[in-house]
Design an enzyme around this catalytic site. Structure first.
Site, PDB file in Angstrom:
ATOM      1  N   ASN A 225       0.843  -1.196   0.000  1.00  0.00           N
ATOM      2  CA  ASN A 225       0.000   0.000   0.000  1.00  0.00           C
ATOM      3  C   ASN A 225       0.880   1.248   0.000  1.00  0.00           C
ATOM      4  OD1 ASN A 225       0.518   0.828   2.861  1.00  0.00           O
ATOM      5  ND2 ASN A 225      -0.375  -1.187   3.234  1.00  0.00           N
ATOM      6  N   ASP A 294      -4.395  -6.178   5.372  1.00  0.00           N
ATOM      7  CA  ASP A 294      -5.412  -6.997   6.050  1.00  0.00           C
ATOM      8  C   ASP A 294      -5.369  -8.443   5.574  1.00  0.00           C
ATOM      9  OD1 ASP A 294      -6.384  -4.919   7.554  1.00  0.00           O
ATOM     10  OD2 ASP A 294      -7.730  -4.224   5.960  1.00  0.00           O
ATOM     11  N   LYS A 304       7.380 -17.257 -10.939  1.00  0.00           N
ATOM     12  CA  LYS A 304       6.522 -16.186 -11.459  1.00  0.00           C
ATOM     13  C   LYS A 304       5.301 -16.784 -12.162  1.00  0.00           C
ATOM     14  CE  LYS A 304       6.496 -12.257 -14.546  1.00  0.00           C
ATOM     15  NZ  LYS A 304       7.133 -11.571 -15.645  1.00  0.00           N
ATOM     16  N   PRO A 322      -2.689 -11.659  10.769  1.00  0.00           N
ATOM     17  CA  PRO A 322      -2.893 -11.454  12.205  1.00  0.00           C
ATOM     18  C   PRO A 322      -2.979  -9.966  12.500  1.00  0.00           C
ATOM     19  CG  PRO A 322      -0.592 -12.000  11.731  1.00  0.00           C
ATOM     20  CD  PRO A 322      -1.354 -12.175  10.451  1.00  0.00           C
ATOM     21  N   ILE A 324      -1.734  -7.343  14.669  1.00  0.00           N
ATOM     22  CA  ILE A 324      -0.600  -7.198  15.596  1.00  0.00           C
ATOM     23  C   ILE A 324      -1.002  -6.349  16.795  1.00  0.00           C
ATOM     24  CG2 ILE A 324       1.798  -6.419  15.781  1.00  0.00           C
ATOM     25  CD1 ILE A 324       1.918  -6.756  12.657  1.00  0.00           C
ATOM     26  N   PHE A 344      -3.246   3.450  15.369  1.00  0.00           N
ATOM     27  CA  PHE A 344      -3.529   4.487  14.385  1.00  0.00           C
ATOM     28  C   PHE A 344      -4.696   4.011  13.526  1.00  0.00           C
ATOM     29  CE2 PHE A 344      -0.507   8.070  13.754  1.00  0.00           C
ATOM     30  CZ  PHE A 344       0.224   7.898  14.917  1.00  0.00           C
ATOM     31  N   LYS A 358     -13.086   1.788  16.100  1.00  0.00           N
ATOM     32  CA  LYS A 358     -11.863   0.979  15.951  1.00  0.00           C
ATOM     33  C   LYS A 358     -11.118   0.874  17.273  1.00  0.00           C
ATOM     34  CE  LYS A 358     -10.066   0.817  12.039  1.00  0.00           C
ATOM     35  NZ  LYS A 358      -9.539   1.207  10.757  1.00  0.00           N
ATOM     36  N   LYS A 362     -10.234  -2.715  18.947  1.00  0.00           N
ATOM     37  CA  LYS A 362      -8.849  -3.165  19.168  1.00  0.00           C
ATOM     38  C   LYS A 362      -8.526  -3.255  20.665  1.00  0.00           C
ATOM     39  CE  LYS A 362      -7.421  -2.478  14.719  1.00  0.00           C
ATOM     40  NZ  LYS A 362      -6.573  -3.261  13.838  1.00  0.00           N
TER      41      LYS A 362
HETATM   42  O1  C5P Z   1      -7.901  -2.348  11.310  1.00  0.00           O
HETATM   43  P1  C5P Z   1      -6.993  -1.297  10.818  1.00  0.00           P
HETATM   44  O2  C5P Z   1      -5.951  -1.801   9.864  1.00  0.00           O
HETATM   45  O3  C5P Z   1      -7.647  -0.064  10.285  1.00  0.00           O
HETATM   46  O4  C5P Z   1      -6.255  -0.831  12.160  1.00  0.00           O
HETATM   47  C1  C5P Z   1      -5.255   0.112  12.161  1.00  0.00           C
HETATM   48  C2  C5P Z   1      -4.377  -0.049  13.392  1.00  0.00           C
HETATM   49  O5  C5P Z   1      -4.139  -1.418  13.686  1.00  0.00           O
HETATM   50  C3  C5P Z   1      -3.011   0.541  13.167  1.00  0.00           C
HETATM   51  O6  C5P Z   1      -2.511   0.931  14.415  1.00  0.00           O
HETATM   52  C4  C5P Z   1      -2.243  -0.645  12.597  1.00  0.00           C
HETATM   53  O7  C5P Z   1      -0.837  -0.504  12.767  1.00  0.00           O
HETATM   54  C5  C5P Z   1      -2.797  -1.790  13.423  1.00  0.00           C
HETATM   55  N1  C5P Z   1      -2.841  -3.075  12.713  1.00  0.00           N
HETATM   56  C6  C5P Z   1      -2.037  -4.112  13.112  1.00  0.00           C
HETATM   57  N2  C5P Z   1      -2.131  -5.324  12.493  1.00  0.00           N
HETATM   58  C7  C5P Z   1      -2.999  -5.517  11.466  1.00  0.00           C
HETATM   59  C8  C5P Z   1      -3.816  -4.472  11.043  1.00  0.00           C
HETATM   60  C9  C5P Z   1      -3.719  -3.262  11.675  1.00  0.00           C
HETATM   61  O8  C5P Z   1      -1.234  -3.926  14.026  1.00  0.00           O
HETATM   62  N3  C5P Z   1      -3.050  -6.689  10.877  1.00  0.00           N
END
Ligand code: C5P
Length: 418
Positions: A225, A294, A304, A322, A324, A344, A358, A362
């Site tokens: 991204n 995601d 390839k 996962p 994190i 974030f 969110k 989380k």
């Molecule tokens: O669910 P979303 O991706 O919008 O969540 C954003 C927050 O979760 C950010 O702090 C991002 O670093 C963290 N995150 C993570 N592992 C993931 C997805 C998001 O730590 N797989």
């Protein structure tokens, strides 16, 4: 005024605004870097008084340093411009710090013994030791640097209260390669700004994730991204400035590592999780700025994936990565507050509602919302801090300035909780 012209003007609100620095040059080829350093200090709002030893004058002229600093350079303890003929007293009393850059091996030895037979060493000795810190940027050939005498002198100067800013490594003017080069002006500048920053995170270990992740489809393609990593790198820098030990787990980005920060490079979300889980037991604060993918391809092809001429696109299956942040926030240390977790959220609309939802999902005490398309790749941003009580806006500013405000917020929350 054009942007370029603007950058040439000393920044009245710069990171060193109101600081007066005596920049001392001793004899070494790295004197050529001191000119750039002088300019950088001034651009950050400092006023700079240059003092040169006789040996330094062999490498660079006082004219150059006078033009850059906008002040006459002092080279002699007998300078009659001072009414009382005591330049060593007058110049050292008005300084917020004396920075010797470059500091030669000989000058280090001189400082160590408290010798004072030229203006710069005299000033270092005469400075009020508890009010005017002494910062040293050594510069010398690798053998001179590695010599037990120099190492001994460095350790002793440090225990006498001087701050040794370290040396760089690489190709040296003498043609040899190794440790001992003077740090580059941007590195020194970062260290000096950090030196003056209040240590509100002293004793904390901050773990930061930054940048995108890269999820391989085959050996040459993948899903990623537009995250630049700039916000996370700024958070890491601000936390280090505030006195924390900082570990930065970075996805694929081309940013230089902030000074004093330990960096672990990773590619995929799974790599990032592994690195974070390894570091987390030692951490007291976790700031998740990374834009973690995601989803990842359920399997990565070994070769390839080629077009077969059928016009049929390959069928890709995906697996969820996962989370994190949620993993750490829901861990026993996250739940007890021993690991303060900050997330974030990059949203495109309804920032407050989406980010608050969110935060709850989380399970983090503090979440930082921003508008994704308005921040990716940019050097500035605007943030919304959300906790269980509500939200607070941090107005558009540079990412570094916002990171510093966020670090101050984290520090005050840890203090209140502790
Ligand atoms: O669910 P979303 O991706 O919008 O969540 C954003 C927050 O979760 C950010 O702090 C991002 O670093 C963290 N995150 C993570 N592992 C993931 C997805 C998001 O730590 N797989």
């Amino acid at each position: 005024m054009t942007k370029q012209a603007n950058e040439e003007v000393p920044d009245a609100g710069g990171d060193l605004a109101g600081r007066h620095i005596v920049l001392g040059l001793s004899g070494g080829i790295a004197c050529y870097k001191a000119a750039e350093l002088c300019r950088s200090l001034i651009k950050q709002g400092a006023s700079v008084q240059v003092v040169m030893t006789e040996a330094a004058e062999q490498f660079i002229t006082a004219v150059t340093l006078q033009a850059l600093s906008g002040r006459p350079v002092y080279t002699s303890q007998w300078d009659s411009r001072e009414a009382n003929n005591m330049a060593h007293i007058n110049l050292s009393r008005e300084a917020d710090a004396i920075l010797v850059a470059p500091c030669s091996a000989d000058f280090m030895a001189k400082l160590l013994h408290g010798r004072a037979d030229d203006l710069l060493s005299l000033m270092c000795l005469a400075r009020p030791i508890d009010k005017v810190p002494l910062l040293i940027a050594p510069a010398m050939n690798r053998e001179m640097w590695a010599h037990p005498a120099t190492q001994r002198n460095m350790a002793q100067l440090s225990s006498d209260g001087a701050t040794i800013l370290g040396v760089g490594s690489g190709f040296q003017a003498c043609g040899e390669t190794g440790d001992g080069r003077m740090l580059e002006p941007p590195e020194l500048l970062e260290d000096i700004i950090a030196f003056f920053t209040p240590k509100v995170l002293a004793g904390q270990h901050v773990l930061v994730t930054a940048g995108p992740t890269y999820e391989a489809i085959d050996p040459v393609r993948g899903i990623t991204n537009l995250s630049s990593g700039k916000m996370g790198f700024a958070v890491a820098r601000a936390a280090r400035e505030a006195g924390a030990q900082v570990t930065l787990v970075a996805g694929p980005v081309s940013l230089s590592t902030p000074r004093g920060v330990t960096r672990i490079d990773v590619k995929s979300a799974q790599n990032m999780l592994e690195a974070v889980m390894q570091q987390a037991p030692a951490a007291t604060v976790f700031v998740a700025t990374a834009a973690v993918a995601d989803w990842r391809p359920a399997s990565s092809a070994e070769r390839k994936i080629k077009k077969d001429g059928s016009g049929q696109a390959p069928q890709l299956a995906f697996t969820e990565n996962p989370d994190i942040l949620a993993t750490l926030a829901q861990s026993p240390r996250g739940l007890s507050g021993a690991l303060f977790c900050v997330g974030f959220a990059a949203e495109s609309h309804d920032l407050k509602d989406n980010a608050q939802a969110k935060r709850r999902r989380k399970g983090v005490p503090l979440l930082v919302g921003n508008i994704g398309p308005a921040t990716f790749g940019r050097d500035d941003n605007a943030l919304l801090l959300l906790d269980a009580q509500g939200s607070r806006e941090l107005a558009r500013a540079s990412k570094l300035s916002l990171a510093r405000q966020l670090v101050a917020e984290i520090a005050s929350r840890i203090k209140r909780a502790g």
